[in-house]
Design a protein around this motif. Structure first.
Motif, short mmCIF file in Angstrom:
data_model
loop_
_atom_site.label_atom_id
_atom_site.label_comp_id
_atom_site.label_asym_id
_atom_site.label_seq_id
_atom_site.Cartn_x
_atom_site.Cartn_y
_atom_site.Cartn_z
N ALA A 12 6.86 -1.13 -10.09
CA ALA A 12 7.98 0.31 -9.33
C ALA A 12 8.22 0.10 -8.20
CB ALA A 12 6.74 1.41 -9.30
N HIS A 13 7.72 -0.53 -7.23
CA HIS A 13 8.60 -1.10 -5.72
C HIS A 13 9.59 -2.12 -5.98
CE1 HIS A 13 4.22 -0.61 -3.81
NE2 HIS A 13 4.45 0.44 -3.66
N LEU A 14 9.85 -2.62 -6.96
CA LEU A 14 10.89 -3.80 -7.12
C LEU A 14 11.63 -2.86 -7.64
CD1 LEU A 14 8.83 -7.13 -8.65
CD2 LEU A 14 9.59 -6.68 -6.46
N ASP A 15 11.46 -2.10 -9.37
CA ASP A 15 12.78 -1.51 -9.37
C ASP A 15 13.64 -0.32 -8.40
OD1 ASP A 15 11.64 -1.85 -11.86
OD2 ASP A 15 10.51 0.07 -11.39
N PRO B 220 15.11 -21.02 -8.73
CA PRO B 220 15.70 -19.87 -10.07
C PRO B 220 14.99 -19.58 -11.18
CG PRO B 220 16.29 -22.64 -9.74
CD PRO B 220 15.41 -22.55 -8.05
N GLY B 221 14.30 -20.13 -11.46
CA GLY B 221 13.24 -19.42 -12.58
C GLY B 221 12.96 -17.64 -12.15
N ALA B 222 12.71 -17.20 -10.77
CA ALA B 222 12.97 -15.71 -10.04
C ALA B 222 14.45 -15.46 -10.01
CB ALA B 222 11.74 -16.27 -9.21
N ALA B 223 15.15 -16.26 -9.86
CA ALA B 223 16.72 -15.72 -9.39
C ALA B 223 16.82 -14.79 -11.22
CB ALA B 223 17.52 -16.37 -9.35
N HIS B 224 16.90 -16.04 -12.00
CA HIS B 224 16.95 -15.61 -13.63
C HIS B 224 15.93 -14.74 -13.58
CE1 HIS B 224 17.79 -16.23 -17.91
NE2 HIS B 224 16.65 -16.53 -17.77
N GLU B 225 14.97 -14.45 -14.07
CA GLU B 225 14.07 -13.46 -14.06
C GLU B 225 14.87 -11.93 -13.35
OE1 GLU B 225 9.48 -11.53 -13.85
OE2 GLU B 225 10.09 -13.39 -13.97
N ILE B 226 15.17 -12.10 -11.97
CA ILE B 226 15.53 -10.76 -11.74
C ILE B 226 16.71 -10.63 -12.30
CG2 ILE B 226 17.03 -9.94 -9.38
CD1 ILE B 226 14.52 -11.93 -8.29
N ALA C 146 0.90 -0.87 -0.49
CA ALA C 146 -0.04 0.27 -0.18
C ALA C 146 0.92 1.50 0.24
CB ALA C 146 -0.95 -0.11 1.19
N MET C 147 1.94 1.09 0.55
CA MET C 147 3.12 2.37 0.09
C MET C 147 3.05 3.13 -1.11
SD MET C 147 6.29 1.20 2.67
CE MET C 147 7.16 2.95 2.22
N SER C 148 3.92 4.29 -0.98
CA SER C 148 3.68 4.74 -2.74
C SER C 148 4.68 4.70 -3.01
CB SER C 148 3.76 6.36 -2.91
OG SER C 148 4.65 6.79 -1.42
N VAL C 149 5.36 5.13 -4.01
CA VAL C 149 6.74 4.56 -4.64
C VAL C 149 8.05 5.56 -3.70
CG1 VAL C 149 8.23 4.47 -6.46
CG2 VAL C 149 6.29 3.38 -6.82
#
Length: 359
Positions: free
Chosen positions: A111-114, A128-134, A71-74
């Motif tokens: 945007a939060h992840l950025d 591993p798939g998530a790590a590759h995407e990151i 719920a936070m703003s960027v």
């Protein structure tokens, strides 16, 4: 090492420590806002309030973020990062969700992840798939650590009752935005009707039907239809307690997870703990977490044939479902705990704001 986990009270975080208790990590209890004592409601984590964080920055060595920033703003999240940076306090971030399961539109979460992926001193994820995407999206390396057990250890590895009836469960839960059970129910029911000694159990939280809105009316109409179908049981009830959930998962042989989007699943881990086969979509990285059956399912697609095939495969393998053992889960917790200690030490070595107890 003193760690402010966000949140500390989450079961996932509790199972990051070894069974006998942590030796090198002290986790700060979740700070409770005034007036919230004794309540079970959710409140925004105080560690993510930049002003409060700044005033209490000396209470920890490392901030480890898991959940709670939806719920936070960027801009506020950027303020949190600035407070940590100005105090030389390292940030560890576990990337549980690349697509937030609570929102079809993933724009804000991205945007939060950025902000967080760029700022974190250390990144963790579960597959591993998530790590590759990151790595592809942000050019950052994430340490892959498995999801710890979800069910209590004393329940893991216990024998199933060996019932000859093959029960497929579709739990609609509270119809979270990424859940679309109505799309798969016909395929599940029609497939199971063709298998020997097989039934379907449909569960739903009663709160979903508590209003007179069009969605509730539509869902009630669907449930009324399935109540009339032989071999199908429909159950409407309050949201399960943890104990009721463990019992439910031992009463079914297969759990179908109709997620249109998402990344990882604690429900899948609970299935693995209790010997319940899981049929999961091929979106996200659910299939990389634990052995399971998969079918084609996403925001705008559904492969009914692959779902039917997976259900038939689960039925054929019903006496050979891969399940956790207590010993394996305990060893896994020890490994996960040691890995986290190393990660915190690496992150802490980059900061100079160690508390007096840790110097």
């Amino acid at each position: 090492m003193t760690v402010a986990s966000v949140p500390t009270s989450h079961a996932y975080v509790a199972h990051l420590d070894p069974v006998g208790g942590s030796r090198g990590v002290v986790r700060v209890p979740d700070p409770v806002p005034p007036g919230a004592d004794g309540t079970e409601r959710w409140w925004p984590p105080r560690w993510l309030d930049p002003e409060w964080l700044s005033e209490h920055i000396d209470r920890f060595d490392v901030l480890h973020l898991h959940f709670g920033f939806d719920a936070m703003s960027v801009e506020r999240l950027e303020d949190v990062v600035r407070v940590l940076d100005s105090a030389d306090k390292p940030l560890v971030f576990t990337v549980h969700d690349l697509h937030n399961p609570h929102f079809v539109d993933n724009t804000v979460h991205t945007a939060h992840l950025d902000v967080l992926v760029a700022a974190a001193d250390e990144l963790i994820t579960l597959t591993p798939g998530a790590a590759h995407e990151i790595a592809v999206r942000w050019d950052r390396r994430a340490t892959v650590l498995p999801h710890p057990h979800v069910a209590p250890l004393h329940l893991i590895g216990r024998p199933r009752d060996g019932s000859p009836t093959f029960v497929v469960g579709v739990h609609m839960k509270s119809l979270r935005p990424n859940l679309d059970p109505l799309a798969v129910l016909d395929t599940v029911v029609n497939t199971i009707a063709e298998l020997p000694d097989a039934t379907v159990r449909i569960d739903i939280d009663q709160d979903v039907l508590a209003t007179d809105g069009p969605d509730s009316i539509r869902i009630e109409r669907v449930l009324k239809h399935y109540r009339s179908v032989p071999g199908v049981a429909v159950r409407v009830h309050p949201r399960f307690t943890d104990a009721e959930l463990w019992q439910y998962l031992t009463e079914i042989d297969v759990s179908v997870l109709p997620y249109r989007f998402g990344t990882h699943s604690g429900w899948l881990e609970a299935c693995h703990d209790l010997g319940t086969a899981a049929v999961v979509p091929d979106c996200g990285y659910f299939s990389e977490q634990r052995p399971c059956h998969t079918f084609g399912f996403g925001i705008d697609r559904f492969d009914a044939v692959s779902l039917s095939t997976s259900l038939r495969e689960a039925h054929a393998a019903r006496f050979d479902t891969a399940a956790a053992t207590r010993e394996a889960r305990e060893r896994e917790r020890e490994d996960i705990a040691q890995a986290h200690e190393h990660i915190y030490a690496r992150a802490g070595a980059r900061g100079f704001g160690m508390t007096g107890a840790s110097r």
